[in-house]
Enzyme design. Sequence first.
Site, PDB file in Angstrom:
ATOM      1  N   CYS A 111       0.862  -1.181   0.000  1.00  0.00           N
ATOM      2  CA  CYS A 111       0.000   0.000   0.000  1.00  0.00           C
ATOM      3  C   CYS A 111       0.892   1.223   0.000  1.00  0.00           C
ATOM      4  CB  CYS A 111      -0.896   0.015   1.235  1.00  0.00           C
ATOM      5  SG  CYS A 111      -2.168   1.291   1.125  1.00  0.00           S
ATOM      6  N   CYS A 113       0.064   4.144   1.699  1.00  0.00           N
ATOM      7  CA  CYS A 113      -0.233   5.111   2.770  1.00  0.00           C
ATOM      8  C   CYS A 113       0.922   5.354   3.732  1.00  0.00           C
ATOM      9  CB  CYS A 113      -1.501   4.715   3.518  1.00  0.00           C
ATOM     10  SG  CYS A 113      -1.372   3.145   4.372  1.00  0.00           S
ATOM     11  N   CYS A 121      -3.839   6.043   0.357  1.00  0.00           N
ATOM     12  CA  CYS A 121      -3.413   4.719  -0.095  1.00  0.00           C
ATOM     13  C   CYS A 121      -3.149   4.669  -1.597  1.00  0.00           C
ATOM     14  CB  CYS A 121      -4.463   3.683   0.292  1.00  0.00           C
ATOM     15  SG  CYS A 121      -4.737   3.599   2.059  1.00  0.00           S
ATOM     16  N   LYS A 188     -12.762  -4.162   3.137  1.00  0.00           N
ATOM     17  CA  LYS A 188     -12.104  -3.286   4.100  1.00  0.00           C
ATOM     18  C   LYS A 188     -12.951  -2.051   4.306  1.00  0.00           C
ATOM     19  CE  LYS A 188      -7.923  -0.682   4.852  1.00  0.00           C
ATOM     20  NZ  LYS A 188      -6.511  -0.605   4.526  1.00  0.00           N
ATOM     21  N   ARG A 198      -2.221   3.780  12.200  1.00  0.00           N
ATOM     22  CA  ARG A 198      -1.811   5.001  11.479  1.00  0.00           C
ATOM     23  C   ARG A 198      -0.780   5.781  12.284  1.00  0.00           C
ATOM     24  NH1 ARG A 198      -7.672   6.857   8.970  1.00  0.00           N
ATOM     25  NH2 ARG A 198      -7.995   4.938   7.807  1.00  0.00           N
ATOM     26  N   ARG A 214     -10.548   8.432   4.174  1.00  0.00           N
ATOM     27  CA  ARG A 214     -10.457   7.414   3.123  1.00  0.00           C
ATOM     28  C   ARG A 214     -11.836   6.992   2.587  1.00  0.00           C
ATOM     29  NH1 ARG A 214      -5.119   6.664   4.073  1.00  0.00           N
ATOM     30  NH2 ARG A 214      -4.344   5.679   5.960  1.00  0.00           N
ATOM     31  N   LYS A 245     -12.184  -6.749   7.277  1.00  0.00           N
ATOM     32  CA  LYS A 245     -11.442  -5.888   8.191  1.00  0.00           C
ATOM     33  C   LYS A 245     -12.206  -4.612   8.429  1.00  0.00           C
ATOM     34  CE  LYS A 245      -7.263  -3.153   7.971  1.00  0.00           C
ATOM     35  NZ  LYS A 245      -6.168  -2.697   7.187  1.00  0.00           N
ATOM     36  N   SER A 271      -5.805  -2.745  14.743  1.00  0.00           N
ATOM     37  CA  SER A 271      -5.088  -2.108  15.850  1.00  0.00           C
ATOM     38  C   SER A 271      -6.012  -1.538  16.932  1.00  0.00           C
ATOM     39  CB  SER A 271      -4.177  -1.021  15.302  1.00  0.00           C
ATOM     40  OG  SER A 271      -4.917  -0.067  14.563  1.00  0.00           O
ATOM     41  N   TYR A 310      -2.857  -8.939  16.510  1.00  0.00           N
ATOM     42  CA  TYR A 310      -1.606  -8.478  17.128  1.00  0.00           C
ATOM     43  C   TYR A 310      -1.227  -9.378  18.304  1.00  0.00           C
ATOM     44  CZ  TYR A 310      -1.964  -4.524  14.045  1.00  0.00           C
ATOM     45  OH  TYR A 310      -2.040  -3.760  12.906  1.00  0.00           O
TER      46      TYR A 310
END
Length: 324
Positions: A111, A113, A121, A188, A198, A214, A245, A271, A310
Amino acid sequence: MNQRRYRANPGIRALSALPLPEVSRFIQPVFVEEHLVGRRLLENLPGIGVDSVQTIFTTLEQDLQAGVSHFLLFPIPAAKSETPDLTWFTEVLRALKTRFGEQTWLACDVCLCAFTLHGHCGILSADGTRVLNRETCTLLAETGLAFAQAGADCIAPSDMMDGRIAAIRKKLDENGLEHIAILSYAAKFQSVFYGPFRDACSSSPGANPVLKDRKTYQIHPLNLNDALACAARDAHEGADIVMVKPAGMYLDVIQQISRSAQKPVAAYHVSGEYAALELLAGAGLASREAAHLELWFALQRAGANIIISYAARHAKHWLEHYRF
Ligand code: PBG
């Protein structure tokens, strides 16, 4: 009707439950930053760090020992540019492949971004009002090719441009890389839960005067048709795995896509979702381990075949010690 018999003891609870998620189906996201010295811990992503081109070897070594062997790598360049020199990252990939070979399976996020100054992106039009689809796809395909040539097992485009799966597949096939898989960030959604990510990549588009978010490329949370169409289209264009996602609030999407896609479905617990559970646990309001497990169980129930988390590096330990 006596339903409580199913709950009477651990034995019957284990027998009557769906299977636990498989440890071998977890993917651990890993950040690696150019010119970083040592490991940088992320304040907003508790327990997660950004690796340097040196420390990433130890991180993967430790993760392998903990039982996770699938990784999703995010390169963070030292300087922002729409056409960054990613040689530093392809060198890391080569070295990782040499060191770990088939012990690890490396997917690379593709990507723009984390590279661009504006944080979008894709490539921006001259007046900064639009993200250019075709030009972006060309660049993504070239980046994907470079990563695959360096040893990535899988290319994972997260940009949400139209046609990028076809562009990447074509580029890989033309270069004799038919065996390299594509994991599409297919459904997404535009979400507030990407915040800590981010921050980690300095990739927020918020500072742009015109295009601050976005919304023109990520799916609206209420547009179920768009999500289903994207998953079907990406599968058709050659995605080997389709992703939904964020994960926890999109169980209905996971369920629908897993029933129709005829491809493995990955759920990315992003995240902000991860941080929410960590902060809850940190405040003493829930057990960290139990919170992540319950979330993973929900993803499993919805039909996710693959879980990107994560906390993936804890999955083996937590699942082995899980008591019904
Ligand atoms: C975008 C990208 C995002 C994430 C990975 N790649 C989202 C975004 O910034 O819009 C989010 C991952 C996470 O939050 O864990 N290329």
